[in-house]
Design an enzyme around this catalytic site. Structure first.
Site, PDB file in Angstrom:
ATOM      1  N   ARG A  46      -5.958  25.396  -9.890  1.00 50.78           N
ATOM      2  CA  ARG A  46      -7.104  25.764  -9.040  1.00 50.78           C
ATOM      3  C   ARG A  46      -8.176  26.476  -9.866  1.00 50.78           C
ATOM      4  O   ARG A  46      -9.376  26.302  -9.655  1.00 50.78           O
ATOM      5  CB  ARG A  46      -6.647  26.646  -7.861  1.00 50.78           C
ATOM      6  N   TYR A 105     -29.396  14.209   3.690  1.00 46.03           N
ATOM      7  CA  TYR A 105     -28.159  13.627   4.212  1.00 46.03           C
ATOM      8  C   TYR A 105     -27.742  14.407   5.475  1.00 46.03           C
ATOM      9  O   TYR A 105     -27.838  15.647   5.500  1.00 46.03           O
ATOM     10  CB  TYR A 105     -27.073  13.700   3.126  1.00 46.03           C
ATOM     11  N   ASP A 180     -30.662  17.687  -5.024  1.00 40.23           N
ATOM     12  CA  ASP A 180     -29.520  16.786  -4.835  1.00 40.23           C
ATOM     13  C   ASP A 180     -29.917  15.459  -5.479  1.00 40.23           C
ATOM     14  O   ASP A 180     -30.796  14.763  -4.989  1.00 40.23           O
ATOM     15  CB  ASP A 180     -29.238  16.631  -3.335  1.00 40.23           C
ATOM     16  N   LYS A 205     -20.403   8.943  -4.778  1.00 39.50           N
ATOM     17  CA  LYS A 205     -21.336   7.820  -4.901  1.00 39.50           C
ATOM     18  C   LYS A 205     -21.300   7.248  -6.332  1.00 39.50           C
ATOM     19  O   LYS A 205     -20.280   6.768  -6.747  1.00 39.50           O
ATOM     20  CB  LYS A 205     -22.748   8.288  -4.512  1.00 39.50           C
TER      21      LYS A 205
HETATM   22  N1  PLP Z   1     -25.654  14.426  -0.737  1.00 38.18           N
HETATM   23  C1  PLP Z   1     -26.061  13.193  -0.378  1.00 38.18           C
HETATM   24  C2  PLP Z   1     -27.447  12.751  -0.756  1.00 38.18           C
HETATM   25  C3  PLP Z   1     -25.217  12.330   0.334  1.00 38.18           C
HETATM   26  O1  PLP Z   1     -25.654  11.115   0.683  1.00 38.18           O
HETATM   27  C4  PLP Z   1     -23.912  12.792   0.670  1.00 38.18           C
HETATM   28  C5  PLP Z   1     -22.988  11.923   1.401  1.00 38.18           C
HETATM   29  O2  PLP Z   1     -23.294  10.819   1.803  1.00 38.18           O
HETATM   30  C6  PLP Z   1     -23.538  14.080   0.302  1.00 38.18           C
HETATM   31  C7  PLP Z   1     -24.425  14.873  -0.402  1.00 38.18           C
HETATM   32  C8  PLP Z   1     -22.175  14.600   0.669  1.00 38.18           C
HETATM   33  O3  PLP Z   1     -21.226  14.064  -0.210  1.00 38.18           O
HETATM   34  P1  PLP Z   1     -19.675  13.863   0.155  1.00 38.18           P
HETATM   35  O4  PLP Z   1     -19.605  12.807   1.202  1.00 38.18           O
HETATM   36  O5  PLP Z   1     -19.068  13.480  -1.148  1.00 38.18           O
HETATM   37  O6  PLP Z   1     -19.165  15.155   0.677  1.00 38.18           O
END
Ligand code: PLP
Length: 408
Positions: A46, A105, A180, A205
């Site tokens: 961890r 998101y 992001d 992704k």
């Molecule tokens: N940031 C973006 C732009 C996303 O599209 C997503 C999920 O689709 C996330 C963060 C969250 O990621 P996770 O699904 O791996 O928790």
């Protein structure tokens, strides 16, 4: 060294006398100590694990940062970042202010609305493609730290924000900027080099790239922020597991070719959709008609594999999703296979209704269809969309007559 080389080649196991060319998976929870008082480099997974360390160092290098963190998901990464940014683990009051891009998101919006704002952080949603709006939002004084969090290009409307200009505005008023970078990946854009203070990823992704791992990442050059993130990663146990770290490392090795191909395919698909009479609007910054086209060319090395389009008819959009044969109906993006989704009903359905009703978050168009373009032949993808558009027009025509000819 060229960027492609940096993705494909790296020291897989620094200091390992066996010199493996693929990073070993240290599938262990604990590490034996020399003595009760000597912890050694690793003691408990961890807190630290050699497989994860190779990944975290690689993430830091690819994003041009000093400190990389691999977390259990993109949401774990964003949650950890916001808790670190506003000291949500330490100080009970005086939280500060978070300015968020108006297209994020859905899960990020839910996190902010349901978990961050109730703890006392003042949240304002701003169209970060409009620098004057950012300037005005920054002019509101805050009793704690001020952060801006944006996606560029954003998911799902692919809006492009001027990262260098926003970083400059933020820093001039003592605020900091988090970007992001999930949509483009470190192959196409490096927000830290553009002035951001921290970069976040859903590793689920492009970094993983095969739709087989849930992961998140944070990279920064800021030592204080890194210390707070590292503390939370260990204290809350949100670090990425060894096998998942290995999957991400494997994904990174082919990221450059995958993302480049997805980018080429997406451009073909976007051009096709833009010409189609049943499509009213295409959101893809690779198209010269996109409002963020020139800006993205300045700050990124490509335009990515994510795009969305509108049809002016939610039922028709749904029928398109359900008529495609090559596109899988699925949330998420950035995988080897192409996917299709209705953001309103799927990836962004978690945006709290209250936030929309109270006007804090603009609702997404109900007819919006999002495509994540994969590695299939672009001609096959276009043929599939072509037949889906025809099928959907025909099935809709049975219900109500549509004006205008069908396109074949
Ligand atoms: N940031 C973006 C732009 C996303 O599209 C997503 C999920 O689709 C996330 C963060 C969250 O990621 P996770 O699904 O791996 O928790």
């Amino acid at each position: 060294m060229h960027i492609d080389t940096r993705f494909a080649r790296f020291d897989a196991a620094p200091g390992d006398p066996c010199r493996p060319t693929s990073t070993p998976i240290y599938q262990t929870a604990t590490f034996e100590q020399e003595s009760a008082l000597e912890f050694g480099r690793f003691d408990y997974t961890r807190s630290g694990n050699p497989t994860r360390t190779v990944l975290e160092d690689k993430l830091a290098e690819l994003e041009g940062g000093r400190f990389g963190f691999a977390l259990a998901s993109g949401m774990a990464a964003l949650s950890t970042l916001l808790r670190a940014a506003f000291s949500l683990d330490v100080t009970p009051t005086s939280r500060g202010s978070l300015i968020v891009g108006s297209d994020l998101y859905g899960g990020t919006t839910r996190l902010i609305e349901r978990l961050v704002a109730p703890l006392g952080v003042t949240v304002s949603s701003v169209d970060t493609t409009d620098l004057q709006a950012v300037r005005e939002a920054l002019a509101n004084p805050s009793s704690g730290p001020t952060w801006i969090l944006l996606e560029s290009p954003s998911n799902p409307l692919l809006r492009v924000s001027d990262i260098p200009a926003i970083a400059e505005l933020a820093h001039a008023s003592g605020a900091r900027l988090a970007v992001d970078n999930t949509a483009l990946s470190p192959y196409l854009q490096n927000p830290l080099a553009l002035g951001a203070d921290v970069v976040a990823h859903s590793g689920t992704k492009h970094l993983g790239g095969h739709g087989d791992v849930t992961a998140g990442a944070l990279v920064t050059r800021d030592e204080g922020l890194a210390e707070a993130i590292g503390f939370l990663q260990n204290a809350e146990g949100t670090a990425l597991a060894p096998f998942d770290s290995w999957l991400l490392l494997r994904g990174i090795k082919t990221l450059a070719v995958r993302v480049a191909q997805e980018n080429r395919n997406a451009l073909e698909v976007a051009k096709f959709l833009e010409r189609h009479p049943a499509v009213s609007k295409v959101h893809y910054p690779g198209l010269p008609s996109h409002a963020g086209h020139d800006l993205l060319k300045k700050q990124a090395r490509g335009t990515g594999g994510l795009l969305s389009f509108e049809t002016k008819d939610p039922a028709f959009s749904r029928a398109i999703c359900e008529s495609t044969k090559l596109f899988t109906i699925a949330v998420s993006f950035g995988s080897t296979n192409s996917t299709i989704s209705l953001p309103c009903k799927m990836s962004h359905a978690s945006v709290p209704d209250q936030a929309i009703k109270q006007g804090r978050i603009a609702p997404l168009p109900a007819d919006l269809v999002r495509l994540s373009i994969g590695l299939e032949n672009p001609g096959d993808l276009i043929e599939d969309l072509k037949q889906a558009l025809v099928c959907s027009q025909q099935s809709e025509a049975k219900l109500k007559p549509r004006a205008g000819p069908l396109l074949h």
